[in-house]
Write an enzyme that holds these catalytic residues in place. Structure first.
Site, PDB file in Angstrom:
ATOM      1  N   ASP A 350     -52.122 -25.676 -29.955  1.00  0.00           N
ATOM      2  CA  ASP A 350     -52.503 -25.485 -28.563  1.00  0.00           C
ATOM      3  C   ASP A 350     -53.071 -24.075 -28.355  1.00  0.00           C
ATOM      4  OD1 ASP A 350     -52.321 -26.272 -25.658  1.00  0.00           O
ATOM      5  OD2 ASP A 350     -50.958 -24.548 -25.634  1.00  0.00           O
ATOM      6  N   GLU A 386     -57.107 -26.269 -31.076  1.00  0.00           N
ATOM      7  CA  GLU A 386     -57.738 -26.340 -29.761  1.00  0.00           C
ATOM      8  C   GLU A 386     -58.476 -25.014 -29.627  1.00  0.00           C
ATOM      9  OE1 GLU A 386     -56.552 -27.518 -25.217  1.00  0.00           O
ATOM     10  OE2 GLU A 386     -55.272 -26.062 -26.231  1.00  0.00           O
TER      11      GLU A 386
END
Length: 685
Positions: A350, A386
């Site tokens: 993330d 990401e």
């Protein structure tokens, strides 16, 4: 399990500092905690329920900032925590407060819940972050648990599906199973339900090779959400990087996770974890003291120049300080633990740009990436970034080093815009069909560097992209101001569900075409769980706080036509080996690419500049066959096929998308459709 009458004395001869956390052997447990700036560390033991304190003592030894001690008689199941002493000097970055029981960063299992109370804060919330709060918080804190490391994997080995065969499926442990009628009620929402026969059968039948789970590390429910009657459903609020979230365990024991992964592997399904190493649940300097802040705030967190405040590139209040070698070690230890002990197959990181930030900003040669690349364990598993955060220079699509793959949001946006009918999108879509070479065809990166998606957990579902022109997020309690404002969605003239058969048919046609675009493109396709059968969140494009039927997959409302189409498209991709590790080019290699105009001629520069053109063909001449993929976001049109003996094998406008129809001459391409033709020496298959 010991009791209050037990006589416990640290065995100094058996204590070690080389492994952090609570490590149990046959005679006892070694406890080790890193705190560079602490002056004293107390180990506190609790009863089996994790409620009552039964013993405490100072860790007796320190080496290189690692406090450690070996306690005989401590067995698996023992609950514990720490109280860390040191300076209370917020303006220097130090926030030690021994009144606060803190969680071991290396905790393998948790017991008990976070119960929000002002006592959880190291500072006085009625004043400011400079004033220390001396109330005891132990009653409101979960406890770490000593775990039994033994588990019979039965000589199981990692699956390691080749990237060009991977089909990813992003799912939530609770959302996937809470409403599945064939999953036992008591198993729903847990790892037991995740690995149930019904879920595994659905995934294997669909053609999924790899499940990517939204965060399963131990996380904290935000106080402001609890007060609104909501919850942190997605789980991007980690506090325990080694322990599974308690809410996903039927028994509360970590063995459930191992058992679930073992069952998934037996079915040929990899398990990838969405991990959040960019920040923690403690938030800014105004947040609670739950673990890292009370253990050594100045080491674990990136601090602003004034040292009092956190440096925030994540929008959550803090960022982990991976420039510190012991913090970097903690992250690497966590990753290796999940690979070596828990047998997961990889990770999706993330806000991964934060992990690559150094003094000069994002650095693809930074310490984190260098450590991963040289690691003999982690360099071999699946790694997905990401590729952005909210800090300056945070958008880094295409900037991550091998062996990382990256979420490709350009695929999402350009695919949505093309099928919506936006003008001038054909050149951009052509790039996405080829695996986004502008972004990824450099430094010897493979064509599988792009993880393509049209939807993910963050945003509209596929069906909602086709049903809503704007988000409907009032249930989130933020007056509808949250969520993405740019969705490239299209409601076909009616906001939300409708009984109009024509609108529903148009929505289905576009859904099938968008799925075909995803599945037939170069790169790695990722499906959002539920998109394969038309799951809706009723227009909520930021359902992070909705742990209810809004996000739980509605298996009873399955769109069977869409489900069948996705299943057949994935089978076609697999059977005909659509993906390749090498980028497709028009001038070299074993696969030669040609772009065709509907008139049958090669696309010219002026054709690419025709903003109104919404149809073209991608002809890929391979060693064994030729495959022509025609995308048409406009109305019905004729397409002149190249010379040869062609068979129409895919038509997304048809009830059954897979077909075997001889084709020649000018073929009518239906509106809003993807049509695929195949020619081979052996004939169409």
């Amino acid at each position: 399990m010991i009791d209050e009458k037990s006589e416990l004395v640290f065995d100094l001869q058996r204590s070690w500092s080389d492994r952090l956390g609570a490590e149990c052997d046959c005679d006892g447990t070694n406890f080790a905690l890193f705190s560079e700036n602490a002056t004293r560390v107390e180990l506190v033991l609790f009863d089996a329920a994790g409620v009552n304190e039964i013993w405490r003592g100072d860790l007796p030894q320190i080496e290189g900032g690692i406090w450690h001690g070996y306690l005989p008689m401590i067995r698996p199941g023992q609950c514990y925590g720490y109280r860390v002493h040191g300076p209370w000097a917020p303006e220097e970055g130090h926030r030690f407060n021994p009144a606060k029981l803190v969680l071991d960063p290396y905790a393998r299992e948790l017991r008990g819940d976070f119960v929000w109370d002002d006592a959880l804060f190291g500072h006085d919330v009625a004043q400011d972050d400079l004033v220390r709060d001396d109330r005891d918080n132990a009653h409101f804190m979960p406890k770490a648990v000593v775990v039994d490391p033994v588990f019979d994997w039965e000589a199981e080995s990692s699956l390691r599906h080749p990237w060009d065969e991977v089909v990813m499926y992003e799912a939530h442990v609770r959302g996937l199973t809470m409403q599945h009628p064939a999953v036992d009620a008591e198993d729903r929402g847990t790892f037991v339900g995740l690995s149930s026969d019904a879920i595994i059968a659905h995934l294997t039948d669909l053609g999924v090779t790899t499940v990517e789970l939204l965060p399963v590390h131990g996380f904290v429910q935000d106080r402001h959400l609890i007060e609104k009657g909501l919850s942190n459903y997605w789980g991007y609020n980690t506090i325990a990087f080694f322990a599974p979230h308690q809410g996903y365990l039927k028994s509360g024991e970590v063995i459930e996770v191992k058992t679930a992964i073992k069952k998934m592997h037996r079915a040929g399904i990899e398990v990838i974890l969405d991990v959040v190493y960019n920040h923690t649940a403690e938030g800014s300097e105004m947040g609670p003291t739950l673990s890292f802040r009370g253990i050594d705030n100045a080491s674990y967190y990136m601090l602003a120049e004034d040292r009092r405040h956190c440096y925030d590139t994540t929008g959550t209040g803090n960022a982990l300080n991976l420039a510190h070698p012991m913090v970097l070690r903690m992250v690497l230890d966590s990753l290796r633990y999940w690979v070596e002990v828990m047998h997961v197959d990889g990770f999706r990181f993330d806000l991964a740009s934060t992990l690559g930030r150094g003094p000069q900003g994002f650095d693809q040669r930074g310490a984190f990436f260098a450590a991963i690349q040289q690691d003999p364990i982690l360099s071999k598993v699946k790694l997905i970034a990401e590729p952005w955060d909210i800090g300056e220079g945070g958008y880094q699509l295409g900037g991550f080093p091998w062996p990382f793959r990256e979420w490709n949001d350009k695929f999402r946006d350009d695919t949505r815009r093309f099928w919506k009918g936006d003008e001038g999108m054909l050149p951009r879509l052509s790039q996405r069909l080829l695996g986004s070479p502008v972004q990824f065809d450099h430094t010897h990166r493979p064509a599988t560097s792009a993880v393509n998606f049209v939807t993910a957990h963050d945003g509209f579902t596929l069906w909602d992209v086709l049903s809503y022109d704007g988000p409907h997020n009032l249930a989130n309690g933020e007056d509808g101001s949250d969520g993405h404002s740019t969705n490239h969605s299209d409601n076909f003239g009616h906001e939300g569900p409708t009984e109009d058969p024509h609108i529903n048919q148009m929505r289905l046609a576009r859904a099938k075409a968008m799925m075909a675009t995803l599945i037939l493109s170069q790169g790695v396709p990722m499906l959002l769980a539920g998109d394969e059968f038309g799951h809706t969140q009723e227009g909520n494009n930021n359902a992070y706080c909705q742990d209810n039927p809004t996000t739980w997959l509605d298996w009873g409302g399955k769109n069977e036509a869409l489900h069948a189409a996705v299943r057949h498209l994935l089978a076609f991709r697999r059977t005909h080996k659509i993906a390749t590790s090498q980028f497709l080019r028009g001038d070299s290699g074993t696969q030669v690419v040609t772009w065709l105009h509907p008139c049958g001629e090669d696309m010219r520069e002026e054709d690419w500049q025709d903003r109104g053109l919404k149809v073209c063909g991608l002809l890929c001449a391979r060693e064994s066959d030729r495959i022509l993929t025609v995308v048409n976001a406009g109305g019905e049109t004729g397409f002149l096929l190249p010379a040869g003996s062609w068979t129409c094998v895919i038509d997304t406008s048809a009830e059954n998308v897979c077909c075997q129809i001889p084709a020649e001459g000018t073929w009518i391409i239906p509106p809003q459709s993807v049509v695929v033709f195949r020619e081979s020496d052996a004939g169409a298959q």
